[in-house]
Structures are given as structure tokens and as C-alpha cells.
Design a protein around this motif. Structure first.
Motif, short mmCIF file in Angstrom:
data_model
loop_
_atom_site.label_atom_id
_atom_site.label_comp_id
_atom_site.label_asym_id
_atom_site.label_seq_id
_atom_site.Cartn_x
_atom_site.Cartn_y
_atom_site.Cartn_z
N LEU A 160 107.52 78.92 33.71
CA LEU A 160 108.29 80.22 34.39
C LEU A 160 107.50 81.15 35.03
O LEU A 160 106.20 81.05 34.62
CB LEU A 160 108.58 80.62 32.75
N PRO B 144 107.82 85.34 34.80
CA PRO B 144 108.67 86.49 34.13
C PRO B 144 109.24 87.29 35.16
O PRO B 144 108.31 87.82 36.43
CB PRO B 144 106.99 86.89 33.40
N ALA B 145 109.79 88.13 35.35
CA ALA B 145 110.97 88.47 36.34
C ALA B 145 110.13 89.81 36.57
O ALA B 145 109.98 90.61 38.09
CB ALA B 145 112.61 88.70 35.87
N HIS B 146 109.64 90.46 35.98
CA HIS B 146 108.86 91.88 35.00
C HIS B 146 107.72 91.72 36.38
O HIS B 146 107.32 92.67 36.33
CB HIS B 146 108.80 92.08 33.99
N LEU B 147 107.08 90.64 36.54
CA LEU B 147 106.03 90.85 37.22
C LEU B 147 105.93 91.14 38.49
O LEU B 147 107.13 90.72 39.35
CB LEU B 147 105.28 89.52 37.79
N ARG C 265 106.55 84.68 45.22
CA ARG C 265 107.30 84.66 43.92
C ARG C 265 107.56 82.76 44.46
O ARG C 265 107.78 82.24 43.56
CB ARG C 265 108.39 85.15 43.69
N CYS D 202 101.31 76.73 32.39
CA CYS D 202 102.91 77.11 31.74
C CYS D 202 103.12 78.64 30.87
O CYS D 202 103.21 77.75 29.69
CB CYS D 202 104.07 76.18 31.96
N ASP E 280 103.41 81.00 30.15
CA ASP E 280 104.77 82.03 29.72
C ASP E 280 105.80 80.73 29.10
O ASP E 280 107.28 81.43 29.55
CB ASP E 280 104.91 82.99 30.59
N GLU F 257 110.91 76.80 33.45
CA GLU F 257 112.12 77.68 33.23
C GLU F 257 113.15 75.87 33.97
O GLU F 257 112.20 75.41 34.64
CB GLU F 257 112.51 77.97 34.62
#
Length: 527
Positions: free
Chosen positions: A51, A53-56, A63, A115, A117, A120
């Protein structure tokens, strides 16, 4: 010497009593079919990756390139890594100054990390499984096969204790007690808060499942007459097991959340609550315990249901014969003293179990959809159970076992001779091999119940089933040998099965013989 079947022949072969016992006991095998292999979907492992993270604050290029490519099992094919990613700090540094992956930066020089974090998962096949919920992948991937092993250890334990409990306290009480245990613990699995709790509950489910299957099998063998006994032990129980097996991929296809699937499967246990009042205890077992009046009461009730008048005295001659046997308790030691049980359990049961479970587990390696593969594996068993009934009804037991084991082993040995590009032809040979092995499996259950006496029958079937768990535990390792050679599992399984087919010619013949009630009536193995 009086014979139980002769004493109860006045009941007829297929009256209302026999029909009720036949269908209700067969129905108990239905949930056994889908519970036994539910782990295929409950512990399904979808495609996964680390995963990000989307906030990175990563650029789209970094990405999209954040997961390194690794060589797949197919030589030359590259797939995204399942257990590693490029180090986030390094990617952020390159992204902030506008460097592009693979253009300005050589990805082979970028450091990697695990991994940290989480993962997914691809949700196209499963919404949720125990693998995706508790992340049983990468360093924890060993927990998935261990889950199945815990279940089979429950099988092993249940096979060991249930036969003795059933021979001591009765078939009926053990049957319904373990049915209730299986339903309650399967229901509880749906609310398991952790993998450890899930496995603990799964152990009890395995213990209860084999217990009620063996108890129902023996109860039916002892309640039904010789002709219907053959149908029950081959087609009846096995066919309902196969129907439950076929239902599993259908339920799994429509219910793709593992907790909801477990709830749906456990609710079938509620159907058996009223069955307690519809199935009697085994008169044979009651006689072996000296309870002649109770046995006669059941037979008279059966005669009334069949609208037949029972004779004034039913079991008087047989009562004396069993008196000496009932005075002492029998247990597993009585079986182990004899070479009969050691020979049949260690040799034949283990070989058949290894081949059956290895071929069933190998369906995951077949091409195509996982739900269709499971359904195909179940579908092959239906004609196999029909064939087992036909063979058991009209042919000698030795011929039945020899022909199915030898044929199944021969087709498995032929697979190694098929060119690699003829994939579907090899799959066809494998399905024919499974057809023959499944037929032998059904015949083995019925044959074992015929060979051993009433005072030890449930213990004998349970003991053979217990020893065969060694085969089911080792079966996955046969499939693991594919990593060394694709043909090696088939060579080993085929050779063992062919050898067992030849050795089955040394078994005693029970075709047309009455069920033995005492140890002294039991046939001895020749050779």
C-alpha cells in the motif's frame, strides 16, 4: 447362529421407515460437503501489493512506479512485487526535484523496504477473506496453510475419540451432539476477532464434522437392510456430500465476504433440530449393550410405520449370542491387537486419502476461474459416487477396490507422458484419475463398515478415518513437489495407488455376507 438381518427382514426393504432414515441421515452429509472445503474461499488469497498511502505527495509517475517488478513463476514474465516497495523517503526526494523513474533515475539503484503501511488487495474475486483482513501474506503467509492443518488436526482428534464415544454411549447421541457443536462453532467463526481465535474454532469444527459424518454413516449401515445399505453407503451419503460440495462455489460466487459466507454456511445446522425426533438409535448397538427391550421397541415402531405386524419375539436367539460380548467394554486397543485394522488403515486408507485430497487441492493449479474450478472438481465426484454404488451392488469388494485404485493410479502415471502444450488433455486424464480415486474412497468407507463387528464398528471406521488424516495432512506436500518437477506428484501418487490396488486383492471378501456383530464373527485377512 441367528442373523440380525434375517430377524428384521419382515420390515421389508423400502418402507416408510427405511425411506425416512435414508434421506434424513444422507441430509446430514450435505453441510459436511461445503464446510470441508470452505477454506478455499474463506482463505482466498487475491493479488496484492504494498500500500502506498494516499496522503504522500508523490508525483503520478513515481506513484505508478512505486512497486518493483519481479520475475514470475513463468520464465521471463515480470509482475509487481507482492512484499516490497521502493523506499518512500527516496521516492519523495526524487519526486520533489522532478526526476522521473526509469528516465532520470535507474530504479535498480533505488532502495527497497517491506510493506510497512500494509497491503492493497484486488477485490475482483473476493470482497474480504481472512487473508485480506489479517494480512496473512509475505512474512505471515505460513499462517494460511497452517489454518487448514489445524482443521485436519481437528479431524484427526475427532476420528480418534468419536468412534469410542459412539460405541460406548450410542450412535444417535454422538451424531446430534457433534452436529450441534459444528453449527455453533461455525457460527462463532464469523465473529472471530483474530486469526488465533479463528483457528481455535476451526479445530473444533473439524473435530465435530468428522464425528457426525462417521456416526451418521455407521448408524445408517446398522439401521438399513443389506440392499439399501449398499445404496446408502456409496451413493447416498457421498452424493449428498457432493451436492454440498457443489453448492460451495455457488455460495462463494454470490457471497464474497468471508464473514457473511461463514454465517450462511452455519445456518444449515438449524435444519437438523427436528431430526432428533425422527431418527432412532441403532438396534444393533442396543443389542450389543444388552438392551434387548429397547431394540425391540424400535423395530416394532418401525414395523408400525411400515404398516407391518411384528412377530411376538424378534431377538431372543440373537440375545444370547451377544451376551458374552456386551459384558466387557471394547475400545481401540481391541482393534490394534489385530493386524486387520493396522493393514487396512495404514496402507489403503492413507493412499486413497493422499490421492483424493492432493487431486482436490491441485484444482487451484488448473487454468480458469477459481469458482468454476471448484465446481468442476465437485461435479466429477457425482458420477464417481454413482459408479461406486453400481460396483458395490453387483461386484465383489476386492474387484471394486482393485479396479478403481489400479485405474486411477494408471491414469495419474500417464500424465507425465503428455506433452506440455496439451494442457487440457492432461487435465482430462487428471479428472479421470480423480473419478476413479473418488469411487475407491466411497467404496472404502462402505467396505470398512462391512468388515468390522457391531461392538467395534464405529470405532473401526473412526480409527481408519483417523489414520487417514496423516494422508490428508501430507497431501499438500505432494502438490508442493511441483516446484521441483511438475510430473513428480503424479508419479508418486500413481505408483502408490497402483501398488495399493494390487495389495487390495489380499482383502477378505464381504460381498453377500451378513454384518458381523461380534469380534469372533469377523473375517480374517488372508496372507
Amino acid at each position: 447362529m441367528s442373523d440380525y438381518d434375517a430377524e428384521t427382514a419382515f420390515l421389508g426393504e423400502w418402507g416408510r421407515f427405511q425411506q425416512q432414515v435414508f434421506y434424513l441421515l444422507c441430509l446430514t452429509a450435505f453441510p459436511n460437503g461445503f464446510t470441508a472445503l470452505s477454506i478455499v474461499f474463506v482463505a482466498g488469497t487475491p493479488t496484492h501489493r504494498c500500500l502506498i498511502p494516499a496522503h504522500l505527495n508523490l508525483s503520478a509517475a513515481w506513484r505508478n512506479s512505486s512497486i518493483p517488478l519481479e520475475e514470475d513463476q513463468i520464465p521471463g514474465a515480470l509482475v509487481p512485487s507482492k512484499c516490497s516497495r521502493y523506499k518512500v523517503d527516496a521516492m519523495l526526494g526524487y519526486s520533489d526535484i522532478g526526476l522521473l523513474p526509469g528516465v532520470d533515475v535507474n530504479l535498480s539503484h533505488v532502495p527497497r523496504e517491506g510493506c510497512v503501511d500494509g497491503w492493497e488487495y484486488d477485490r475482483s474475486n473476493y470482497i474480504s477473506t481472512i487473508v485480506t483482513e489479517w494480512d496473512l501474506v509475505c512474512d505471515d503467509s505460513w499462517k494460511k496453510p497452517l489454518t487448514s492443518s489445524v482443521y485436519f488436526i481437528g479431524f484427526l482428534t475427532g476420528s480418534f475419540i468419536t468412534g469410542q464415544l459412539s460405541d460406548r454411549y450410542g450412535r444417535k447421541i454422538v451424531l446430534f451432539l457433534t452436529l450441534a457443536i459444528q453449527a455453533v462453532f461455525s457460527f462463532s467463526q464469523a465473529f472471530a476477532p483474530s486469526w488465533t481465535v479463528f483457528c481455535t474454532l476451526f479445530f473444533v469444527v473439524g473435530l465435530a464434522q468428522i464425528s457426525y459424518y462417521v456416526s451418521a454413516f455407521v448408524l445408517g449401515m446398522e439401521l438399513l437392510n443389506p440392499r439399501m445399505r449398499t445404496v446408502f453407503s456409496t451413493v447416498g451419503m457421498c452424493m449428498f456430500f457432493g451436492l454440498g460440495y457443489m453448492l460451495l462455489p455457488l455460495l462463494g460466487f454470490f457471497i464474497r465476504d468471508w464473514r457473511k459466507l461463514m454465517l450462511s454456511l452455519s445456518l444449515f445446522g438449524l435444519l437438523f433440530v427436528p431430526v432428533w425426533w425422527l431418527i432412532p438409535e441403532s438396534p444393533r448397538w442396543l443389542l450389543s449393550r444388552g438392551r434387548v427391550r429397547d431394540a425391540e421397541a424400535i423395530i416394532r415402531a418401525a414395523a408400525k410405520k411400515n404398516k407391518i405386524e411384528a412377530p411376538p419375539v424378534i431377538f431372543r436367539p440373537l440375545q444370547k449370542e451377544l451376551a458374552s460380548e456386551k459384558t466387557k467394554a471394547h475400545n481401540i486397543c481391541d482393534l490394534l491387537r489385530s493386524p486387520n485394522i493396522r493393514w487396512i488403515s495404514i496402507t489403503l486408507w492413507n493412499t486413497v486419502t493422499i490421492a483424493y485430497f492432493a487431486l482436490s487441492l491441485n484444482t487451484s493449479n488448473l487454468h480458469g476461474n477459481v469458482y468454476f474450478n471448484c465446481f468442476l472438481s465437485a461435479l466429477v465426484e457425482m458420477p464417481a459416487y454413482t459408479a461406486s454404488w453400481i460396483m458395490f451392488r453387483w461386484y465383489s469388494r476386492r474387484l471394486c477396490l482393485f479396479s478403481t485404485l489400479f485405474t486411477g493410479g494408471l491414469f495419474l502415471l500417464l500424465i507425465q507422458l503428455i506433452p506440455a502444450h496439451l494442457i487440457y488433455f492432461a487435465i482430462t486424464l487428471e479428472m479421470i484419475g480423480k473419478f476413479a480415486i473418488t469411487t475407491a474412497f466411497a467404496i472404502m468407507y462402505a467396505y470398512t463398515a462391512e468388515v468390522y463387528p457391531t461392538v467395534l464398528r464405529n470405532t473401526a471406521v473412526g480409527t481408519c478415518s483417523m489414520v487417514s488424516r496423516i494422508g490428508s495432512i501430507t497431501a499438500p506436500f505432494f502438490i508442493y513437489l511441483r516446484s521441483y518437477s511438475v510430473s513428480l506428484p503424479y508419479i508418486l501418487m500413481g505408483s502408490l495407488t497402483v501398488l495399493s490396488g494390487l495389495l487390495s486383492l489380499l482383502l477378505p471378501e464381504s460381498y453377500g455376507m451378513p454384518l458381523p456383530d461380534t469380534i469372533t464373527q469377523m473375517q480374517h485377512f488372508p496372507g
